[in-house]
Structure formats: C-alpha cells, structure tokens
Design a protein around this motif. Structure first.
Motif, PDB file in Angstrom:
ATOM      1  N   LEU A   1       0.842  -1.193   0.000  1.00  0.00           N
ATOM      2  CA  LEU A   1       0.000   0.000   0.000  1.00  0.00           C
ATOM      3  C   LEU A   1       0.878   1.244   0.000  1.00  0.00           C
ATOM      4  CD1 LEU A   1      -2.985  -0.684   2.419  1.00  0.00           C
ATOM      5  CD2 LEU A   1      -2.596  -1.478   0.107  1.00  0.00           C
ATOM      6  N   VAL A   2       0.613   2.138  -0.937  1.00  0.00           N
ATOM      7  CA  VAL A   2       1.310   3.419  -0.999  1.00  0.00           C
ATOM      8  C   VAL A   2       0.271   4.528  -0.850  1.00  0.00           C
ATOM      9  CG1 VAL A   2       3.188   2.504  -2.412  1.00  0.00           C
ATOM     10  CG2 VAL A   2       1.184   3.487  -3.525  1.00  0.00           C
ATOM     11  N   ALA A   3       0.739   5.789  -0.890  1.00  0.00           N
ATOM     12  CA  ALA A   3      -0.190   6.898  -0.647  1.00  0.00           C
ATOM     13  C   ALA A   3      -1.382   6.860  -1.605  1.00  0.00           C
ATOM     14  CB  ALA A   3       0.552   8.217  -0.764  1.00  0.00           C
ATOM     15  N   GLY A   4      -1.134   6.537  -2.863  1.00  0.00           N
ATOM     16  CA  GLY A   4      -2.207   6.610  -3.861  1.00  0.00           C
ATOM     17  C   GLY A   4      -2.920   5.300  -4.115  1.00  0.00           C
TER      18      GLY A   4
ATOM     19  N   GLU B   1      -5.594   2.491  -4.278  1.00  0.00           N
ATOM     20  CA  GLU B   1      -7.052   2.368  -4.198  1.00  0.00           C
ATOM     21  C   GLU B   1      -7.399   0.925  -3.866  1.00  0.00           C
ATOM     22  OE1 GLU B   1      -5.376   1.684  -6.708  1.00  0.00           O
ATOM     23  OE2 GLU B   1      -6.457   0.318  -8.035  1.00  0.00           O
TER      24      GLU B   1
END
Lengths: 239, 231
Positions: free
Chosen positions: A150-153, A155
């Motif tokens: 999981l990264v900042a962007g 979904e």
C-alpha cells in the motif's frame, strides 16, 4: 386411418427437423464460445508476460537510484542520503521486515438460506478498506495485501468478483500483512464492536496471526504523475 | 397439416435447445466479463509499463548528469529525492483537480428536532478511496495529506486523520483530471449520490489549481527495517 398415419409421420419428421435445427444453431454458438476461450487465453498469457516485464523493471529502478546515491559525494550528500532512506521507507519503495500481524479474510462458509442475499457473505473491497484503516489507526508502519504494497495513492476497489489494488486484480483469500506492534494491531481489530466482530457476524472467515518477523514487499508500480505540476516545474528549472 | 408440422418443428427446437443446454452446463464457457476483465488488466499493465520505462529513461538522464561532476551529482540526487517525496506525501504539490466540501445539511422539514445527518468516518474513508480509484494523484482532508499509513477514523467526537482531530465541514482536495474526477464521483448510485440523498451536502468544484500540503507528522519507524540487498 391411412390419413391419420400420414399426419403422424409428418409430425415426427418435423420434430426431428426441429431438433436438428436447434442443435445446429447451438453448435455454431459453441464455436463462437471456443473463439472467446482462445482470445481469453491469449489475453491471459499477454497479461502474464507484462507482469514479468514489470518484475524486471522495478528492481532496475531501485539499482539506478542506488547508483545515483553512490555518485553523490558533495557536502549535502550524507543528509540527502539519510532523507532518501526515510522517504523510500515511507513511500513504499523498499522491502521491509519487522514484527507485525497477518490478517486473513475469506468468504463466508456459513450455508446460506435461499432468501439471504449472498452478497452479504463475501469479502468486499469495503471490508478490506476497513481492516486496513484499523491497522493504520493502530500504528501500522507498512501494509501489503496479497503482496501488493500500500502506498499513498493506493485504491481498494471492486472489480467484479475480484478486488483491485494498485490496479491489479486480486482474489480471495485476502492476506493482509502489516508491520507494527502485533499486540496493538490485534487488539484494535478484535475490540468490542470492532471490525472483526462486524465481519464475523456475516460469517466472513477472519483470522489474525501475530508474527515476530514478516517481510513486506516494495511497491512495484510507477511513481510517474500526470497532473502534479511541480514535476514539470523542476525539470524546467534544470534545463 | 402445416400447422401441425409448424408446431412440431417448434417443439423439436425447444427439445433440442433444452438438450444442449443441459449437456453444456458446467462446460468451460468463458463469460464475457472475464475477457473484459483481462483486457482491462492488460491496458492497466501496459500503461504502467510505459510509465516505468519513462522513469528509467529519466533516471538514466540523471545518472548521466551525475557523471559530470560533484555538484551535478548532488543536484540529480536531490531531484530524485523530491520526486519520491512528492509521491510519498512528504512534499507539497499542486495541479489541476477537485475540491469537495462535505457537510450536514440542516433539514428544513421537522422543526428543531429533525435529525441532522452525521458524516461518519467510514464515509470519508470511502470517499478518499473513491478519489484514488478515479485516478487522484494526491489527496488531503482539511489540510492533512493522505499518505500510505494515514488513518481516517473516529476517535471520541472527532474524526482523526494522521492522528489529528478534524471537524466538519470537511474540505477534501484531490489532484488529477478534474472533470473525470467530478463526473466519476457524481455517478448515479455512487457514494456521493447516496450521501446527498441522505441529507449530506457535498459540493464538488473543478479547479485549475489545487494546492496540497506535505505530511507534517513525524517519520519514525519503530518496527520496520529495510531488507538489506543480498549481493
């Protein structure tokens, strides 16, 4: 009497003709179906190939970044390298290891009554979103779902029978790994009225394993942005 | 006689169809959506691969530049660091996008005692997730940048984001294709559509420039350690 026999034979012949016609029609449709299978197989192998290419490019980027760090020896170099280490950990660009939990979500195995809505008994994108949010609130330092970091962007969206994360289609069981305090994270998930209780109400198979060591892979996608304009601004400055 | 043969032909066809249907049930017939699913995945992968290749070529340019001299090397590293920081949420960013204002609408009907709908943490969480699904590149709520480990969660009377309590109205900003983001959010049956029905006011404005601040929390990793490359 003779006439009656005649009618019967006409009826029989027409019945046979009808059956043959119908079979013929279905046969043609079957051939179209096989065509669809062939196309699908081709697509699947192309998708596999593309994934392999991805797996080659990402480590190459990491190597190039390390080279770039190696070349930098100026007065600011050591400070930048320290910043770089934190930024790559925080952004999801490095493989991490540490203590944590492994949460597994599987579709319900409770036999459903015919009147029930089967939709209530399968794992949804929203369920994963809730579990992940709970882990973050409990201080998770890094999270991955079925190997997708999981990264900042990132979904978590619904895509037919699959769940799409970092644009990749994933299917159950969903294994969520998180690095952080195993006790705090387990406690947060299992608290009264918490997410575990909610999911178990619908028979979703939910389990948490505390682990002394687990590893979380790096993000394998691209950092390139199309709409953030600073990116252009600083390349323009450099020219 | 014609009517008899007509009726029996039809009857025969029905029998035939029935027979084939029964015998083909359970065959590996590929439903159409599986093909579409794969086609979409392929499209995504091709797009991503292209971006990765662009990144590799940008990095080779930086490496070339770094080969010139010490100052150039530091500059190149700084540019790469800035790019990673923007992606991670550690640097402020701006660009086209949308701004949302989410607040409870005071019900006109029912004097005084009307239920004022409350915006739940889960709804904000889903809305942010939907913004990312629609292609947002950076998102913030009331100035709190959403990072890889940002929570959106009720704590006491407030919704916490990055451990900071926020209160309504919630201003959500997102950078991306402004008109695509707006139309995707406002699709019929979407979360925004449903919330509006329930008495929550959501204004969505397309903007030429949206400014999103950096994450201001501490960067501290107590448990996570990078895996050292085995070379």
């Amino acid at each position: 009497m003779k006439r009656k026999n005649f009618y019967w034979s006409v009826a029989l012949v027409s019945l046979v003709i009808g059956v043959i016609l119908a079979l013929q029609f279905r046969m043609t449709r079957d051939i179209q179906h096989n065509e669809a299978i062939r196309r699908t197989q081709e697509l699947a192998s192309q998708v596999d190939q593309l994934k392999k290419e991805h797996d080659v490019l990402q480590p190459q980027l990491t190597r190039m970044r390390e080279q770039l760090e190696g070349l930098s020896t100026g007065p600011l170099a050591s400070q930048m390298k320290a910043e770089m280490e934190l930024a790559t950990i925080f952004s999801g660009l490095t493989e991490l290891t540490g203590r944590g939990v492994e949460v597994t979500l599987k579709d319900s195995n409770v036999s459903q009554k015919l009147t029930d809505n089967p939709n209530l008994y399968i794992v949804h994108d929203e369920d994963i979103l809730k579990v992940v949010n709970e882990l973050k609130a409990a201080g998770a330092e890094a999270i991955a779902i079925n190997g997708q970091r999981l990264v900042a962007g990132t979904e978590i969206s619904c895509s037919g029978p699959a769940v799409r994360i970092n644009k990749k289609a994933l299917v159950p069981p969903f294994v969520i790994t998180a690095i952080g305090s195993p006790e705090t994270m387990e406690g947060a998930l299992k608290m009264r009225g918490g997410v575990a209780e909610y999911l178990q109400f619908f028979g979703i198979q939910f389990s948490v394993k505390k682990l002394e060591q687990l590893t979380i892979p790096a993000y394998s996608g691209s950092l390139k942005t199309d709409y953030i304009i600073e990116a252009d601004a600083d390349t323009a400055l450099a020219q | 006689m014609f009517s008899i043969s007509f009726v029996t032909i039809v009857l025969g066809m029905m029998l035939g169809v029935q027979f084939r249907t029964t015998s083909s049930a359970g065959d590996n017939v590929v439903p159409r959506d599986r093909e579409q699913e794969l086609a979409l995945e392929k499209k995504n992968l091709v797009g991503d691969l292209y971006k990765l290749q662009v990144e590799i070529s940008e990095l080779s340019t930086k490496l070339e530049q770094a080969g010139i001299g010490q100052r150039e090397a530091d500059e190149a590293l700084e540019k790469e660091l800035d790019k990673i920081k923007r992606f991670a949420g550690l640097a402020p960013v701006s660009g086209p996008g949308v701004e949302l204002v989410v607040k409870s609408r005071m019900e006109k009907a029912g004097l005084g005692a009307a239920d004022v709908p409350i915006i739940a943490d889960e709804q904000l969480l889903k809305m942010v997730n939907e913004l990312y699904s629609a292609g947002s590149e950076a998102v913030a709520i009331n100035g709190q940048r959403i990072t890889a480990i940002s929570e959106i969660r009720l704590a006491g009377n407030h919704i916490n984001v990055n451990g900071t309590p926020l209160s309504a109205p919630y201003h959500i900003s997102a950078i991306g294709d402004a008109s695509a983001l707006k139309s995707r959010l406002e699709l019929k049956g979407s979360l925004v559509d449903i919330l509006r029905e329930s008495g929550i006011s959501i204004e969505i404005e397309e903007k030429k420039e949206v400014a999103i601040p950096a994450y201001i929390g501490e960067l501290y990793f107590e448990h996570a350690k990078p895996v050292k490359e085995k070379t």
